[in-house]
Scaffold this motif. Structure first.
Motif, mmCIF file in Angstrom:
data_model
loop_
_atom_site.group_PDB
_atom_site.id
_atom_site.type_symbol
_atom_site.label_atom_id
_atom_site.label_comp_id
_atom_site.label_asym_id
_atom_site.label_seq_id
_atom_site.Cartn_x
_atom_site.Cartn_y
_atom_site.Cartn_z
ATOM 1 N N LEU A 64 19.727 58.718 43.379
ATOM 2 C CA LEU A 64 19.395 57.596 44.255
ATOM 3 C C LEU A 64 18.245 56.749 43.720
ATOM 4 O O LEU A 64 17.802 55.810 44.382
ATOM 5 N N SER A 65 17.772 57.060 42.525
ATOM 6 C CA SER A 65 16.610 56.350 41.976
ATOM 7 C C SER A 65 17.013 55.071 41.255
ATOM 8 O O SER A 65 18.176 54.885 40.865
ATOM 9 N N ASN A 66 16.019 54.187 41.044
ATOM 10 C CA ASN A 66 16.307 52.959 40.312
ATOM 11 C C ASN A 66 16.588 53.262 38.837
ATOM 12 O O ASN A 66 17.299 52.526 38.168
ATOM 13 N N ARG A 67 16.042 54.367 38.315
ATOM 14 C CA ARG A 67 16.321 54.722 36.922
ATOM 15 C C ARG A 67 17.796 55.065 36.725
ATOM 16 O O ARG A 67 18.397 54.720 35.706
ATOM 17 N N HIS A 68 18.354 55.762 37.701
ATOM 18 C CA HIS A 68 19.783 56.083 37.629
ATOM 19 C C HIS A 68 20.611 54.794 37.650
ATOM 20 O O HIS A 68 21.606 54.677 36.924
ATOM 21 N N TYR A 69 20.176 53.834 38.453
ATOM 22 C CA TYR A 69 20.873 52.537 38.509
ATOM 23 C C TYR A 69 20.756 51.807 37.177
ATOM 24 O O TYR A 69 21.743 51.226 36.682
ATOM 25 N N VAL A 70 19.562 51.831 36.564
ATOM 26 C CA VAL A 70 19.371 51.189 35.252
ATOM 27 C C VAL A 70 20.286 51.842 34.223
ATOM 28 O O VAL A 70 20.942 51.155 33.427
ATOM 29 N N ALA A 71 20.329 53.177 34.222
ATOM 30 C CA ALA A 71 21.174 53.896 33.260
ATOM 31 C C ALA A 71 22.651 53.546 33.463
ATOM 32 O O ALA A 71 23.397 53.353 32.492
ATOM 33 N N GLY A 72 23.079 53.444 34.728
ATOM 34 C CA GLY A 72 24.475 53.095 35.005
ATOM 35 C C GLY A 72 24.814 51.678 34.573
ATOM 36 O O GLY A 72 25.907 51.422 34.038
ATOM 37 N N GLY A 84 29.552 54.928 24.248
ATOM 38 C CA GLY A 84 29.931 55.465 25.547
ATOM 39 C C GLY A 84 28.797 56.295 26.102
ATOM 40 O O GLY A 84 28.313 57.212 25.426
ATOM 41 N N LEU A 85 28.355 55.991 27.303
ATOM 42 C CA LEU A 85 27.245 56.719 27.929
ATOM 43 C C LEU A 85 27.749 57.486 29.141
ATOM 44 O O LEU A 85 28.377 56.907 30.029
ATOM 45 N N ASP A 86 27.485 58.783 29.160
ATOM 46 C CA ASP A 86 27.691 59.581 30.364
ATOM 47 C C ASP A 86 26.347 59.672 31.075
ATOM 48 O O ASP A 86 25.367 60.156 30.488
ATOM 49 N N VAL A 87 26.282 59.206 32.322
ATOM 50 C CA VAL A 87 25.032 59.210 33.087
ATOM 51 C C VAL A 87 25.008 60.446 33.976
ATOM 52 O O VAL A 87 25.839 60.587 34.873
ATOM 53 N N LEU A 88 24.051 61.329 33.695
ATOM 54 C CA LEU A 88 23.957 62.598 34.421
ATOM 55 C C LEU A 88 22.674 62.642 35.246
ATOM 56 O O LEU A 88 21.602 62.317 34.736
ATOM 57 N N PRO A 89 22.747 63.029 36.518
ATOM 58 C CA PRO A 89 21.526 63.110 37.342
ATOM 59 C C PRO A 89 20.706 64.353 36.987
ATOM 60 O O PRO A 89 21.248 65.382 36.585
ATOM 61 N N THR A 90 19.383 64.250 37.144
ATOM 62 C CA THR A 90 18.476 65.391 36.993
ATOM 63 C C THR A 90 17.447 65.346 38.117
ATOM 64 O O THR A 90 17.358 64.362 38.852
ATOM 65 N N ASP A 91 16.645 66.402 38.201
ATOM 66 C CA ASP A 91 15.656 66.494 39.281
ATOM 67 C C ASP A 91 14.417 65.654 39.042
ATOM 68 O O ASP A 91 13.605 65.483 39.936
ATOM 69 N N LEU A 105 20.746 66.686 26.325
ATOM 70 C CA LEU A 105 20.860 65.258 26.610
ATOM 71 C C LEU A 105 20.417 64.485 25.371
ATOM 72 O O LEU A 105 19.537 64.936 24.627
ATOM 73 N N ASP A 106 21.026 63.333 25.145
ATOM 74 C CA ASP A 106 20.637 62.500 24.004
ATOM 75 C C ASP A 106 19.485 61.569 24.355
ATOM 76 O O ASP A 106 18.605 61.317 23.525
ATOM 77 N N LEU A 107 19.502 61.047 25.594
ATOM 78 C CA LEU A 107 18.532 60.035 26.014
ATOM 79 C C LEU A 107 18.089 60.300 27.447
ATOM 80 O O LEU A 107 18.814 60.933 28.225
ATOM 81 N N ALA A 108 16.907 59.804 27.784
ATOM 82 C CA ALA A 108 16.438 59.927 29.170
ATOM 83 C C ALA A 108 15.489 58.789 29.498
ATOM 84 O O ALA A 108 14.659 58.401 28.669
ATOM 85 N N LEU A 109 15.640 58.260 30.696
ATOM 86 C CA LEU A 109 14.673 57.317 31.254
ATOM 87 C C LEU A 109 13.661 58.142 32.028
ATOM 88 O O LEU A 109 14.021 58.830 32.998
ATOM 89 N N GLY A 264 0.844 51.078 38.842
ATOM 90 C CA GLY A 264 2.071 50.911 38.084
ATOM 91 C C GLY A 264 2.152 51.965 36.986
ATOM 92 O O GLY A 264 1.153 52.270 36.332
ATOM 93 N N VAL A 265 3.344 52.535 36.807
ATOM 94 C CA VAL A 265 3.569 53.567 35.793
ATOM 95 C C VAL A 265 4.740 53.138 34.930
ATOM 96 O O VAL A 265 5.829 52.860 35.445
ATOM 97 N N ASN A 266 4.522 53.068 33.620
ATOM 98 C CA ASN A 266 5.560 52.551 32.728
ATOM 99 C C ASN A 266 6.809 53.422 32.703
ATOM 100 O O ASN A 266 6.724 54.656 32.627
ATOM 101 N N LEU A 267 7.951 52.768 32.770
ATOM 102 C CA LEU A 267 9.238 53.427 32.591
ATOM 103 C C LEU A 267 9.543 53.454 31.093
ATOM 104 O O LEU A 267 9.448 52.431 30.419
ATOM 105 N N GLN A 268 9.909 54.634 30.576
ATOM 106 C CA GLN A 268 10.134 54.775 29.144
ATOM 107 C C GLN A 268 11.505 55.370 28.861
ATOM 108 O O GLN A 268 12.049 56.126 29.683
#
Length: 339
Positions: A64-72, A84-91, A105-109, A264-268
């Motif tokens: 439900l996070s904005n990071r998941h939306y960015v990844a999608g 091809g990106l598979d978007v997987l949720p984490t805690d 995982l290959d990548l993470a926001l 503000g905390v940078n998204l990486q």
């Protein structure tokens, strides 16, 4: 003197070349080796320009996070580039970093400011600051009002908890003494009745946040101002002084009633260190494309790609940064012409 030394060097070189010219077997051996080297270079450059397709796994954290939306959104926009990106949720960011480190995982926001020493993780890009939202019951008016309250910091494996605890400690509050920490997930929070919710809910998100919007409008929470981002920034390099604009979450009653400051905390974006640099390059092409920024309705500033990096830089990021270098572009052209 220098001229004498140069003449001697030329004489030695000419003598060696004359010997080579008189030795037929040596000439043929050198010619063969030269052809092998040239063929190797040719094969290398042909291999480099061949089109490739990549199948990668990425996480943006909570579903439900904005990071998941960015990844999608990135997944949808980057498909034409052969990724091809598979978007997987984490805690949360800590679990995401662990999975990237293990190669699952290959990548993470992830959320910046964590400074967690995970091996096999490289920095790909710094994107934009997310805003720390302290959502509070209406009777809580300032930081002092948090004392004695239940404060939900999200998953114990998330980054929001790490950042929020530092902020609360800076305010002189300790868990179990000045407040009670809860660790409900976003899904759990949205499922609870108003009287069961913690008095304070902390989330990290771009503004507007869909979760904050729901909690404000459905349960009457307001947004607490964090008045000391600059003071905290002197101690923590990851802090940015940001604002949530007035009326962002409600007009009647106004939430917030005026522009309020917050941290503000940078998204990486990070990657496993064994990920092909060319795959990272393609991901960055999609990340900074006008299409993605149009769909997200926000702009990622490429000039800040290296900010707040606490991991070694990805080779794919170096390639991406060098793509506009005129010297390198000219050098590449010469190689293609030679080939």
């Amino acid at each position: 003197d220098r001229q004498t030394m140069a003449n001697e060097a030329r004489g030695i070189l000419n003598d060696w070349l004359n010997r080579v010219q008189r030795h037929e077997r040596l000439r043929r051996t050198l010619a063969f080796l030269l052809i092998v080297v040239l063929l190797g270079i040719a094969v290398h450059y042909v291999y480099e320009v061949l089109p490739r397709a990549y199948s990668l796994k990425i996480t943006g954290g909570d579903i439900l996070s904005n990071r998941h939306y960015v990844a999608g959104t990135l997944r949808d926009d980057i498909r034409p580039l052969g990724v091809g990106l598979d978007v997987l949720p984490t805690d949360g960011s800590q679990q995401a970093l662990s999975l990237v480190s293990e190669g699952k995982l290959d990548l993470a926001l992830i959320q910046g400011g964590l400074d967690l020493p995970f091996p096999n993780v490289t920095h790909v890009a710094n994107l934009a600051p997310e805003l720390l939202h302290f959502l509070v019951r209406p009777d809580i008016k300032d930081i002092a009002g948090l004392r004695g309250m239940r404060i939900n910091l999200g998953s114990k494996r998330g980054g929001t908890r790490v950042i929020a605890k530092q902020l609360l400690e800076f305010s002189g509050m300790k868990d179990g003494i000045d407040y009670v920490e809860t660790n409900l997930s976003t899904e759990d929070l949205l499922a609870l009745r108003k009287d069961r919710l913690p008095e304070v809910i902390v989330i990290t998100s771009f503004a507007p946040s869909n979760v904050a919007d729901y909690i404000v409008k459905q349960h009457g929470y307001s947004l607490l101002e964090i008045p000391f981002p600059n003071a905290l920034a002197l101690r923590q390099g990851w802090v940015a002084d940001t604002k949530v604009m007035a009326y962002m979450y409600s007009v009647q009653p106004p939430v917030p009633p005026r522009d309020v400051r917050t941290v503000g905390v940078n998204l990486q974006l990070v990657a496993n260190s064994n990920l092909d640099p060319r795959a990272v390059f393609k991901v960055l092409e999609g990340l900074y494309s006008p299409n993605l920024q149009m769909h997200l309705k926000m702009k990622f500033d490429e000039t800040k790609i290296l900010e707040s990096s606490s991991y070694p830089l990805s080779e794919g990021t170096r390639m991406f940064m060098d793509r506009k270098n005129p010297f390198l572009s000219q050098a590449t052209l010469k190689k293609v012409e030679a080939l």
